[in-house]
Write a protein that holds these residues in place. Structure first.
Motif, PDB file in Angstrom:
ATOM      1  N   ALA A 344      -7.904 -20.201 -22.223  1.00  0.00           N
ATOM      2  CA  ALA A 344      -8.296 -18.842 -21.835  1.00  0.00           C
ATOM      3  C   ALA A 344      -9.576 -18.394 -22.530  1.00  0.00           C
ATOM      4  O   ALA A 344     -10.390 -17.646 -21.953  1.00  0.00           O
ATOM      5  CB  ALA A 344      -7.164 -17.870 -22.151  1.00  0.00           C
ATOM      6  N   THR A 345      -9.782 -18.816 -23.789  1.00  0.00           N
ATOM      7  CA  THR A 345     -10.947 -18.351 -24.550  1.00  0.00           C
ATOM      8  C   THR A 345     -12.135 -19.312 -24.482  1.00  0.00           C
ATOM      9  O   THR A 345     -13.213 -19.000 -25.004  1.00  0.00           O
ATOM     10  CB  THR A 345     -10.562 -18.143 -26.027  1.00  0.00           C
ATOM     11  OG1 THR A 345     -10.039 -19.377 -26.563  1.00  0.00           O
ATOM     12  CG2 THR A 345      -9.504 -17.055 -26.152  1.00  0.00           C
ATOM     13  N   SER A 346     -11.945 -20.445 -23.854  1.00  0.00           N
ATOM     14  CA  SER A 346     -13.019 -21.425 -23.764  1.00  0.00           C
ATOM     15  C   SER A 346     -14.079 -20.965 -22.767  1.00  0.00           C
ATOM     16  O   SER A 346     -13.763 -20.468 -21.684  1.00  0.00           O
ATOM     17  CB  SER A 346     -12.470 -22.786 -23.348  1.00  0.00           C
ATOM     18  OG  SER A 346     -13.534 -23.693 -23.097  1.00  0.00           O
ATOM     19  N   ASP A 347     -15.343 -21.137 -23.132  1.00  0.00           N
ATOM     20  CA  ASP A 347     -16.423 -20.805 -22.191  1.00  0.00           C
ATOM     21  C   ASP A 347     -16.927 -22.049 -21.466  1.00  0.00           C
ATOM     22  O   ASP A 347     -17.959 -22.012 -20.787  1.00  0.00           O
ATOM     23  CB  ASP A 347     -17.571 -20.110 -22.926  1.00  0.00           C
ATOM     24  CG  ASP A 347     -18.113 -20.933 -24.094  1.00  0.00           C
ATOM     25  OD1 ASP A 347     -17.708 -22.111 -24.236  1.00  0.00           O
ATOM     26  OD2 ASP A 347     -18.939 -20.403 -24.872  1.00  0.00           O
ATOM     27  N   GLY A 348     -16.172 -23.146 -21.613  1.00  0.00           N
ATOM     28  CA  GLY A 348     -16.584 -24.380 -20.963  1.00  0.00           C
ATOM     29  C   GLY A 348     -15.984 -24.596 -19.586  1.00  0.00           C
ATOM     30  O   GLY A 348     -16.252 -25.615 -18.939  1.00  0.00           O
ATOM     31  N   PHE A 349     -15.152 -23.645 -19.119  1.00  0.00           N
ATOM     32  CA  PHE A 349     -14.520 -23.765 -17.800  1.00  0.00           C
ATOM     33  C   PHE A 349     -14.705 -22.465 -17.032  1.00  0.00           C
ATOM     34  O   PHE A 349     -14.689 -21.372 -17.634  1.00  0.00           O
ATOM     35  CB  PHE A 349     -13.012 -24.032 -17.935  1.00  0.00           C
ATOM     36  CG  PHE A 349     -12.670 -25.208 -18.815  1.00  0.00           C
ATOM     37  CD1 PHE A 349     -12.820 -26.513 -18.349  1.00  0.00           C
ATOM     38  CD2 PHE A 349     -12.206 -25.008 -20.104  1.00  0.00           C
ATOM     39  CE1 PHE A 349     -12.525 -27.587 -19.161  1.00  0.00           C
ATOM     40  CE2 PHE A 349     -11.894 -26.074 -20.931  1.00  0.00           C
ATOM     41  CZ  PHE A 349     -12.056 -27.372 -20.459  1.00  0.00           C
ATOM     42  N   ASN A 350     -14.850 -22.573 -15.725  1.00  0.00           N
ATOM     43  CA  ASN A 350     -14.881 -21.351 -14.923  1.00  0.00           C
ATOM     44  C   ASN A 350     -13.450 -20.860 -14.701  1.00  0.00           C
ATOM     45  O   ASN A 350     -12.483 -21.558 -15.034  1.00  0.00           O
ATOM     46  CB  ASN A 350     -15.628 -21.559 -13.598  1.00  0.00           C
ATOM     47  CG  ASN A 350     -14.964 -22.607 -12.698  1.00  0.00           C
ATOM     48  OD1 ASN A 350     -13.753 -22.564 -12.481  1.00  0.00           O
ATOM     49  ND2 ASN A 350     -15.763 -23.545 -12.178  1.00  0.00           N
ATOM     50  N   HIS A 351     -13.288 -19.675 -14.158  1.00  0.00           N
ATOM     51  CA  HIS A 351     -11.952 -19.075 -14.029  1.00  0.00           C
ATOM     52  C   HIS A 351     -11.047 -19.889 -13.127  1.00  0.00           C
ATOM     53  O   HIS A 351      -9.836 -19.925 -13.311  1.00  0.00           O
ATOM     54  CB  HIS A 351     -12.064 -17.628 -13.530  1.00  0.00           C
ATOM     55  CG  HIS A 351     -12.478 -17.491 -12.102  1.00  0.00           C
ATOM     56  ND1 HIS A 351     -13.799 -17.615 -11.689  1.00  0.00           N
ATOM     57  CD2 HIS A 351     -11.744 -17.270 -10.971  1.00  0.00           C
ATOM     58  CE1 HIS A 351     -13.863 -17.459 -10.376  1.00  0.00           C
ATOM     59  NE2 HIS A 351     -12.644 -17.247  -9.920  1.00  0.00           N
ATOM     60  N   PHE A 418      -7.633 -32.610 -24.299  1.00  0.00           N
ATOM     61  CA  PHE A 418      -8.165 -31.252 -24.435  1.00  0.00           C
ATOM     62  C   PHE A 418      -8.523 -30.963 -25.890  1.00  0.00           C
ATOM     63  O   PHE A 418      -9.571 -30.377 -26.183  1.00  0.00           O
ATOM     64  CB  PHE A 418      -7.144 -30.233 -23.931  1.00  0.00           C
ATOM     65  CG  PHE A 418      -7.663 -28.827 -23.920  1.00  0.00           C
ATOM     66  CD1 PHE A 418      -8.497 -28.384 -22.903  1.00  0.00           C
ATOM     67  CD2 PHE A 418      -7.352 -27.949 -24.947  1.00  0.00           C
ATOM     68  CE1 PHE A 418      -9.002 -27.096 -22.902  1.00  0.00           C
ATOM     69  CE2 PHE A 418      -7.849 -26.658 -24.954  1.00  0.00           C
ATOM     70  CZ  PHE A 418      -8.671 -26.225 -23.922  1.00  0.00           C
ATOM     71  N   ALA A 419      -7.672 -31.383 -26.829  1.00  0.00           N
ATOM     72  CA  ALA A 419      -7.943 -31.157 -28.247  1.00  0.00           C
ATOM     73  C   ALA A 419      -9.243 -31.855 -28.659  1.00  0.00           C
ATOM     74  O   ALA A 419     -10.077 -31.286 -29.390  1.00  0.00           O
ATOM     75  CB  ALA A 419      -6.782 -31.665 -29.091  1.00  0.00           C
ATOM     76  N   ARG A 420      -9.436 -33.084 -28.183  1.00  0.00           N
ATOM     77  CA  ARG A 420     -10.664 -33.820 -28.512  1.00  0.00           C
ATOM     78  C   ARG A 420     -11.887 -33.145 -27.899  1.00  0.00           C
ATOM     79  O   ARG A 420     -12.958 -33.077 -28.534  1.00  0.00           O
ATOM     80  CB  ARG A 420     -10.553 -35.262 -28.008  1.00  0.00           C
ATOM     81  CG  ARG A 420      -9.575 -36.108 -28.818  1.00  0.00           C
ATOM     82  CD  ARG A 420      -9.383 -37.474 -28.177  1.00  0.00           C
ATOM     83  NE  ARG A 420      -8.492 -38.307 -28.973  1.00  0.00           N
ATOM     84  CZ  ARG A 420      -7.982 -39.448 -28.545  1.00  0.00           C
ATOM     85  NH1 ARG A 420      -8.269 -39.898 -27.311  1.00  0.00           N
ATOM     86  NH2 ARG A 420      -7.173 -40.159 -29.324  1.00  0.00           N
ATOM     87  N   LEU A 421     -11.714 -32.634 -26.687  1.00  0.00           N
ATOM     88  CA  LEU A 421     -12.822 -31.954 -26.020  1.00  0.00           C
ATOM     89  C   LEU A 421     -13.226 -30.699 -26.797  1.00  0.00           C
ATOM     90  O   LEU A 421     -14.421 -30.433 -26.992  1.00  0.00           O
ATOM     91  CB  LEU A 421     -12.412 -31.586 -24.594  1.00  0.00           C
ATOM     92  CG  LEU A 421     -13.466 -30.869 -23.739  1.00  0.00           C
ATOM     93  CD1 LEU A 421     -14.680 -31.767 -23.538  1.00  0.00           C
ATOM     94  CD2 LEU A 421     -12.872 -30.473 -22.386  1.00  0.00           C
TER      95      LEU A 421
END
Length: 432
Positions: A344-351, A418-421
């Motif tokens: 939810a807080t990541s800016d690496g994905f669109n909605h 996801f953790a590694r990313l």
């Protein structure tokens, strides 16, 4: 009978009101001077039988087959209350499972229950074969696998049946759903549960299904028993009386869960009851939650059988299993909440991608299709495909093919990827 008011016998009555007791546990504390243990036990049994619930099929039971009865001591009442609290609609367990309808943790219990019931219905199969068929890793290769897939589908979607009546037409509809894709020749004749086959009736009766329907509508016990106890009767009627041409153990499992769903206990359907019975028969005490072994718990009483110790131990085991399920799902929820917060807080994905990832975390068996993604967000095909392919490139989804179309699945190691990313992204930002 002068001993009935003696302190020893009153102590015995108090003790058996609290919990079951076997004759082997009758020591000198409970036997007044001048009387034998046999005399005291006979008097106690007579009193308990006067307070007992009797199996609702007594009048239909052929000669030579034992009649059933049980009492409800305080320990059994406690287990029943706790099981109902943990499986009722809106409970912690129900809400967690509802969020994770496709979760492999939940599916595991369906698989274990299906395999155990298939075995007692005359089919040979194993956990891994059924798992592969249910997860769609390959086509069904045996009749048992087809039944298991159908069973899983029914149990997963059982809430859709909730408003239907518990009657013969619905039971037959469930049976047709269970045996879909199979002919009568593919199915073995009715069998019995080897664990309890000495209590089964070999001859089928045309009125048996009527008995089950009456029990499932609370018409066969007076006074009406606890719903969980009635569900046990519904289940045992199927394996004991074999009302259907085949698959009576699977159908007993389905029908009893259908009954409890209608009573507001939807999460009970995830308990692998037959698998529990199988493990109990093999000597498991389930971390001490079983007061007695399976063999000890079924007590012969002349031409009848006292099932009190059986029900008390069985319900204690099922409560223990529910507690383990709660703990496991609570741990899973904690892990899920952490990863969902990061998404939810990541800016690496669109909605749109965040919506996909949330679903992939909570229901990892979901198959995502480009057409559905386009429709949900009103976007072009190329945009929808880019959303998916970007997640594939990052190791969060995998692409496969169904028929001629691409579909996307959660990566088996989604949480690790996801953790590694996140760590890599954080390191890159720190280096700027």
């Amino acid at each position: 009978m002068g001993f009935l008011s003696s302190p020893e016998f009153q102590l015995l009555l108090s003790a058996t009101a609290r919990r079951p007791m076997l004759k082997s546990e009758l020591d000198r504390r409970f036997v007044p001077d001048g009387y034998t243990a046999d005399e005291i036990w006979e008097a106690l049994t007579a009193i308990r039988r006067g307070q007992a619930f009797y199996g609702p099929i007594v009048e239909f039971t052929p000669e030579g087959v034992r009649k059933n009865w049980h009492t409800v001591p305080a320990t059994l009442q406690y287990s029943l209350r706790q099981i109902a609290r943990k499986t009722q609609r809106g409970s912690f367990l129900d809400l967690l499972i509802s969020e994770r309808a496709g979760c492999r943790f939940v599916t595991q219990y369906y698989i274990e229950e299906a395999v155990a019931n298939l075995k007692h219905d005359g089919f040979e199969t194993d956990y891994e074969s059924v798992r592969a068929a249910i997860f769609g890793e390959r086509a069904c290769m045996t009749f048992a696998e087809r039944l298991a897939v159908n069973f899983h589908s029914i149990m997963r979607d059982l809430p859709a049946y909730e408003e239907l009546p518990f009657d013969e037409s619905v039971i037959m509809r469930l049976y047709q759903d269970l045996t879909e894709g199979l002919s009568d020749e593919d199915l073995p004749a009715p069998g019995t549960v080897s664990l309890l086959d000495q209590h089964a009736v070999s001859a089928r009766d045309n009125g048996v299904l009527d008995i089950i329907v009456a029990t499932g509508n609370d018409l066969n016990t007076e006074p009406v028993q606890d719903p969980i106890m009635v569900s046990m009767l519904v289940n045992c009627h199927f394996w004991r009386l074999s009302p259907l041409p085949s698959c009576n153990n699977l159908m007993g499992c389905i029908a009893s869960r259908f009954y409890l769903l209608k009573k507001g206990l939807p999460a009970f359907r995830f308990l692998p009851k037959t698998k529990i019975l199988e493990d109990w028969s093999m000597g498991s005490s389930f971390s001490g939650s079983a007061r007695y072994s399976l063999r000890e718990s079924i007590v012969a009483d002349g031409a009848a059988t006292d099932w009190t110790a059986y029900y008390d131990s069985f319900m204690s085991i099922m409560l223990h299993m529910l507690q383990l399920m709660e703990e496991s799902l609570a741990n899973l929820k904690e892990s899920d909440d952490l990863i969902l917060a990061r998404i939810a807080t990541s800016d690496g994905f669109n909605h749109r991608q965040k919506t996909l990832l949330k679903r992939a975390v909570l229901a990892p068996e979901t198959e995502f299709a480009i057409s559905e993604h386009r429709a949900a967000h009103g976007i072009a095909y190329s945009t929808a495909r880019t959303d998916f392919e970007d997640l594939v490139a990052r190791g969060l989804l995998v692409r496969t093919t169904r028929a001629t179309a691409n579909v996307y699945l959660s990566a088996p190691d989604l949480r690790v990827s996801f953790a590694r990313l996140i760590e890599r992204t954080a390191s890159e930002k720190a280096a700027l």
